[in-house]
Design an enzyme around this catalytic site. Structure first.
Site, mmCIF file in Angstrom:
data_model
loop_
_atom_site.group_PDB
_atom_site.id
_atom_site.type_symbol
_atom_site.label_atom_id
_atom_site.label_comp_id
_atom_site.label_asym_id
_atom_site.label_seq_id
_atom_site.Cartn_x
_atom_site.Cartn_y
_atom_site.Cartn_z
ATOM 1 C CD GLU A 286 -7.522 4.909 -1.663
ATOM 2 O OE1 GLU A 286 -7.807 6.334 -1.774
ATOM 3 O OE2 GLU A 286 -6.085 4.692 -1.700
ATOM 4 C CE LYS A 350 -8.690 9.527 1.871
ATOM 5 N NZ LYS A 350 -7.831 9.535 0.954
ATOM 6 C CB CYS A 403 -5.888 6.427 1.429
ATOM 7 S SG CYS A 403 -4.316 6.967 0.964
#
Length: 529
Positions: A286, A350, A403
């Protein structure tokens, strides 16, 4: 045992609150990295006995009579979440000068709020409380409902759900492919609470039989699943997962960005070890690229030069829309797929952002008090609209989760339904070598089992790993190690049951315990009357 349970039942005031807090804190030892699930056979019976004594005055209204039950569950939850999530505060110490003031909010405030879910669980249970096995069913239903609500309310945060305590190793993870997390949470609390029956000895034989059957079924199903021969391999991907172990103190330091980028390129370009084929897919963590491609287009050329024919890089980046550094720019926490020509072939943003970490809810209101996002980073992020699978050069479809998106069972199951691989990129360096990265990895591991898909996981400082569809770790890098994993990942399995069927099964399990609790409660009241 009766005398011991009786003393717990009669506790009141601060002694009751303290024991509930300690019982909840003890239960955290069942979670990763400790995985000592036996403690739950102590914590939950203690909670049952505390609830046995959590009665209000007969003259009080029904809401006032439920206050002791709520307080008991809240203190249990506060101990559980404080002991299980204290490491969140580590992220604020990366830039302590700016964010240390928020430590009480992170370390105490979050557990304080999450504890209300367990207070709710015990209130629901107490509504159907009895003196026999019915109260065990009521508690299981209450916790199953509370954990489901914790997954969906207020953006959701189902971290360290109770069901993970029953799944410390792949052998014990396989049942979740049938029950889903809803059912696993409910069944786990029921099984962990059954030893409470030894105090009054009512339905003790029934409880012992149910305990033996459920544990044997849990273990037996896992054994059968793991012992079954793998399905014939139809397709595969050769992958290299890069773990650069970048110091977060340097992450956004402009003076070292080129060195960080060179480290990523160097690890990615290394020749494979003897016996390993050249990787088709390279995976970076990430936000691993330390600058915006809009500011450094030469970085794409460098990546294209590093990649060989037919190779693809999937990298975590900050993606900008709206022009380079303009006031109207929007920034996304994204993964991009870069082909061997150095072109961005695909991008996925995301969708489920971390409140206060990646964006600030009610930003205008908080800004009046000088409050910004509570984790250091380059900017606030905007949420993506949707997730889709990235098509790899060999035709496989990899669906990325960034994440903590991977901790949401329904989100992963719905988006991975048509994929061949689950990809999880993360940067757990914020939390150092604390329980946090291990808990995060365990939840990602269980997603592989639920969906019957291999998991490719890249973390800045770990835990990077390849996990097979049964939750077994094929290869991994330890926390804070720097290096790469080369693996041949076969793709042939699918989920044991569909996401929809697992959801239905979980709800049916929860409903079964609710009906059982109601039946025993009605039966006891009829006897009394």
């Amino acid at each position: 045992m009766q005398r011991f349970a009786g003393r717990i039942i009669l506790l009141w005031g601060w002694r009751r609150a303290l024991l509930a807090f300690l019982a909840g804190a003890l239960a955290v030892l069942a979670q990763a990295p400790y995985d000592f699930f036996a403690v739950c056979f102590v914590s939950f019976p203690v909670l049952v006995w505390l609830l046995d004594g959590a009665t209000g005055e007969a003259s009080d209204g029904w809401l006032r009579r439920l206050r002791p039950a709520f307080a008991t569950g809240w203190w249990f939850g506060f101990g559980y979440f404080l002991a299980g999530l204290w490491w969140i505060g580590q992220a604020l110490l990366v830039e302590a000068d700016s964010f240390a003031w928020a430590l009480p909010f992170a370390v105490v405030g979050i557990p304080f709020a999450l504890a209300f879910f367990y207070g709710f669980a015990t209130v629901v249970a107490r509504l159907f409380w009895t003196s026999d096995i019915g109260r065990i069913a009521a508690l299981a239903f209450g916790f199953g409902l509370a954990e489901w609500l914790r997954d969906v309310l207020f953006t959701g945060f189902p971290w360290n759900a109770v069901g993970y305590a029953a799944m410390p190793v792949p052998l014990l993870m396989q049942s979740v492919s049938v029950t889903g997390m809803i059912g696993m949470n409910t069944l786990a609390v029921f099984v962990f609470s059954l030893p409470a029956l030894v105090a009054a000895r009512r339905h003790l034989k029934l409880g012992a039989a149910l305990l033996a059957i459920l544990v044997a079924g849990h273990v037996g199903f896992g054994y059968v699943r793991l012992a079954a021969p793998p399905k014939p391999q139809t397709r595969a991907v050769v992958v290299r997962i890069v773990q650069p172990a970048v110091d977060l103190g340097e992450k956004w330091d402009a003076s070292v960005r080129d060195r960080i980028f060179a480290t990523l390129l160097g690890i990615s370009a290394k020749a494979p070890e003897q016996g390993h084929a050249r990787p088709q897919l390279i995976l970076w963590p990430e936000t691993s690229v330390p600058f915006l491609f809009t500011e450094r287009p030469d970085a794409l050329k460098a990546i294209g030069d590093m990649l060989g024919d037919g190779q693809m890089l999937i990298a975590g980046v900050v993606r900008e829309e709206g022009g380079s550094g303009n006031a109207g720019s929007r920034y996304y926490n994204s993964v991009v797929a870069i082909n061997d020509k150095g072109e961005i072939a695909d991008a996925v943003d995301k969708v489920h952002l971390v409140p206060f970490g990646e964006y600030l809810p009610f930003a205008d209101l908080f800004s009046r008090f000088g409050v910004g996002q509570l984790v250091a980073g380059p900017m606030n992020f905007a949420a993506g609209n949707e997730r889709h699978a990235i098509m790899l050069p060999n035709g496989l479809r990899a669906v990325p989760f960034i994440c903590y998106e991977v901790i949401f069972p329904d989100l992963v199951s719905d988006d991975a339904a048509s994929a061949d691989l689950i990809v999880n990129v993360t940067n757990d360096a914020w939390f150092g070598d604390t329980p946090g990265p291990y808990q995060h990895f365990r939840q990602a591991q269980v997603r592989a089992v639920e969906n019957g898909l291999p998991l490719l996981r890249a973390g800045n400082n770990g835990i990077s790993a390849v996990v097979d569809p049964r939750g077994r770790i094929v290869d991994a890098l330890a926390v804070d190690a720097r290096g790469a994993i080369d693996a041949h990942v076969p793709v042939s399995n699918r989920a044991f049951l569909s996401a929809r069927q697992r959801r239905i099964n979980g709800l049916l399990i929860m409903l079964l315990f609710a009906l059982t609790a109601v039946a025993f409660s009605v039966r006891q009241r009829l006897r009394v009357n």
